[in-house]
Design a protein around this motif. Structure first.
Motif, mmCIF file in Angstrom:
data_model
loop_
_atom_site.group_PDB
_atom_site.id
_atom_site.type_symbol
_atom_site.label_atom_id
_atom_site.label_comp_id
_atom_site.label_asym_id
_atom_site.label_seq_id
_atom_site.Cartn_x
_atom_site.Cartn_y
_atom_site.Cartn_z
ATOM 1 N N UNK A 1 -18.643 -7.826 -3.192
ATOM 2 C CA UNK A 1 -18.861 -7.266 -4.527
ATOM 3 C C UNK A 1 -18.280 -5.864 -4.612
ATOM 4 N N UNK A 2 -17.515 -5.564 -5.661
ATOM 5 C CA UNK A 2 -16.950 -4.215 -5.806
ATOM 6 C C UNK A 2 -18.018 -3.146 -6.028
ATOM 7 N N UNK A 3 -19.237 -3.546 -6.365
ATOM 8 C CA UNK A 3 -20.300 -2.564 -6.567
ATOM 9 C C UNK A 3 -20.576 -1.758 -5.302
ATOM 10 N N UNK A 4 -20.424 -2.390 -4.129
ATOM 11 C CA UNK A 4 -20.683 -1.682 -2.871
ATOM 12 C C UNK A 4 -19.802 -0.445 -2.710
ATOM 13 N N UNK A 5 -18.602 -0.487 -3.245
ATOM 14 C CA UNK A 5 -17.612 0.572 -2.989
ATOM 15 C C UNK A 5 -17.603 1.676 -4.033
ATOM 16 N N UNK B 1 -19.640 -4.257 -16.181
ATOM 17 C CA UNK B 1 -20.226 -3.013 -15.675
ATOM 18 C C UNK B 1 -19.302 -2.355 -14.661
ATOM 19 N N UNK B 2 -18.732 -3.141 -13.764
ATOM 20 C CA UNK B 2 -17.798 -2.590 -12.775
ATOM 21 C C UNK B 2 -16.622 -1.920 -13.469
ATOM 22 N N UNK B 3 -16.073 -2.584 -14.485
ATOM 23 C CA UNK B 3 -14.933 -2.003 -15.206
ATOM 24 C C UNK B 3 -15.327 -0.691 -15.878
ATOM 25 N N UNK B 4 -16.495 -0.634 -16.453
ATOM 26 C CA UNK B 4 -16.948 0.584 -17.129
ATOM 27 C C UNK B 4 -17.122 1.728 -16.138
ATOM 28 N N UNK B 5 -17.661 1.427 -14.981
ATOM 29 C CA UNK B 5 -17.855 2.458 -13.953
ATOM 30 C C UNK B 5 -16.525 2.901 -13.364
ATOM 31 N N UNK B 6 -15.646 1.964 -13.112
ATOM 32 C CA UNK B 6 -14.331 2.312 -12.554
ATOM 33 C C UNK B 6 -13.525 3.178 -13.523
ATOM 34 N N UNK B 7 -13.702 2.933 -14.818
ATOM 35 C CA UNK B 7 -12.986 3.713 -15.830
ATOM 36 C C UNK B 7 -13.616 5.081 -16.062
ATOM 37 N N UNK B 8 -14.807 5.301 -15.506
ATOM 38 C CA UNK B 8 -15.489 6.578 -15.685
ATOM 39 C C UNK B 8 -16.229 6.699 -16.993
ATOM 40 N N UNK B 9 -16.366 5.584 -17.717
ATOM 41 C CA UNK B 9 -17.099 5.651 -18.979
ATOM 42 C C UNK B 9 -18.577 5.952 -18.739
ATOM 43 N N UNK B 10 -19.167 5.244 -17.793
ATOM 44 C CA UNK B 10 -20.533 5.543 -17.382
ATOM 45 C C UNK B 10 -20.498 6.485 -16.183
#
Length: 340
Positions: free
Chosen positions: A276-280, A250-259
């Protein structure tokens, strides 16, 4: 000789630093005190407190103490969990036993549905962006999205999923379900798709809501393949269990801008670790496993237990009986209803 009263053990968490050594007890149980012996305990004392007891009320519903004290539960007939999810309780010996398990279905349905609707509205209207601009004292006019005409897939067609479907439909969102049994003409979802084939279906929706209980079938259900198959710009909402979603993927998908974003109330590890990278991620909204916790929820949980205890004391059928093999309460209140 007066017959002995049945024994109900109540497992409570500690009251906290303000009252060291005391228990956080549920209120309202005085209504059954004349008909049952109530034993209040913490996890450390559960073995002694449950010895000889016929019923156990898990007010401390995430505690693993029941499995540790299982050798002392020979008299136990019934366990009530003050939560909708029972995954933290289920272990092999309990599953094989004759002990009935009930849960708090019905208490959290509407509050969680309101949380999901709020998440969709806040995402569509970019409230997070408004707050960031406000904090910087920036006047930044933008255009936002309508929710009417959008689509949502709700994974998990139990009571919480159904209440969520009804609320989303009320604002013009087209709702589809995903569950164990495919069907059409469902009273709340219309169409229910096969959750085991999620990657085939998930790309058709603007919002994906995980409302599934945690079972072997839903562990890691929303993984790399499903996330990659989601519609570009889609929004994920998780109010089920954190372990149902592959967090690194999920983090990778969000970082890539897919979601375009994720609203997360549950996580693989709780509390969510500081690293957790989710915080940022600006596109993520985090809440502390509180989507169903509205004012008065504790009183409602205690009252629900009292009502079920009165039925038990009268020898009447219990409500919210969990299918221990499946890990949730089978839905039977609506024609054609089925579960994840």
């Amino acid at each position: 000789m007066t017959p002995a009263l049945p024994i109900i053990t109540v497992l409570c968490p500690a009251a906290g630093a303000a009252s060291p050594g005391s228990l956080d007890r549920p209120g309202g149980l005085d209504k059954i005190e004349s008909r049952a012996e109530l034993r209040y305990t913490d996890a450390a004392g559960l073995g002694d407190a449950v010895d000889g007891a016929q019923a156990l009320f898990l007010w401390d519903f995430f505690s693993p103490a029941v499995e540790q004290a299982w050798s002392r539960t020979a008299s136990l007939e019934w366990i009530h969990v003050a939560a909708a999810g029972v995954d933290s309780l289920m272990f092999d010996e309990l599953g094989r036993s004759e002990v009935t398990v009930t849960n708090a279905q019905g208490i959290f349905d509407r509050p969680i549905a309101e949380y999901v609707l709020t998440a969709i509205l806040a995402h569509a209207k970019d409230f997070a962006g408004n707050l960031r601009h406000q904090q910087r004292r920036e006047w930044a006019h933008r255009e936002t999205h309508r929710v009417q005409g959008r689509s949502a897939l709700i994974i998990g067609t139990g009571a919480i999923g159904r209440e969520t479907a009804r609320l989303l439909r009320a604002v013009g969102i087209t709702v589809t379900g995903a569950g164990r049994t495919t069907r059409t003409q469902d009273p709340d979802f219309g169409t229910v798709l096969d959750s085991a084939e999620l990657p085939r279906h998930i790309g058709a929706f603007d919002h994906v809501v995980n409302a599934a209980p945690l079972t072997p079938q839903t562990l890691g259900l929303i993984g790399e393949e499903s996330l990659a198959a989601m519609r570009p710009g889609a929004h994920l909402i998780n109010i089920g269990r954190g372990e149902s979603v592959d967090e690194p993927a999920l983090v990778r998908s969000l970082q890539a801008g897919h979601l375009s974003g994720a609203t997360l109330d549950v996580f693989e590890e709780e509390p969510l670790p500081q690293d957790s990278p989710l915080w940022d991620l600006e596109t993520v909204t985090i809440s502390a496993h509180m989507s169903g916790d509205v004012l008065g929820w504790r009183d409602a949980l205690a009252e629900q237990f009292v009502h079920n205890a009165e039925r038990w004391l009268e020898g009447e059928p219990l409500k919210n009986v969990v299918d221990k093999a499946k890990g949730y309460v089978p839905s039977s209140s609506r024609p054609g209803a089925a579960e994840i």
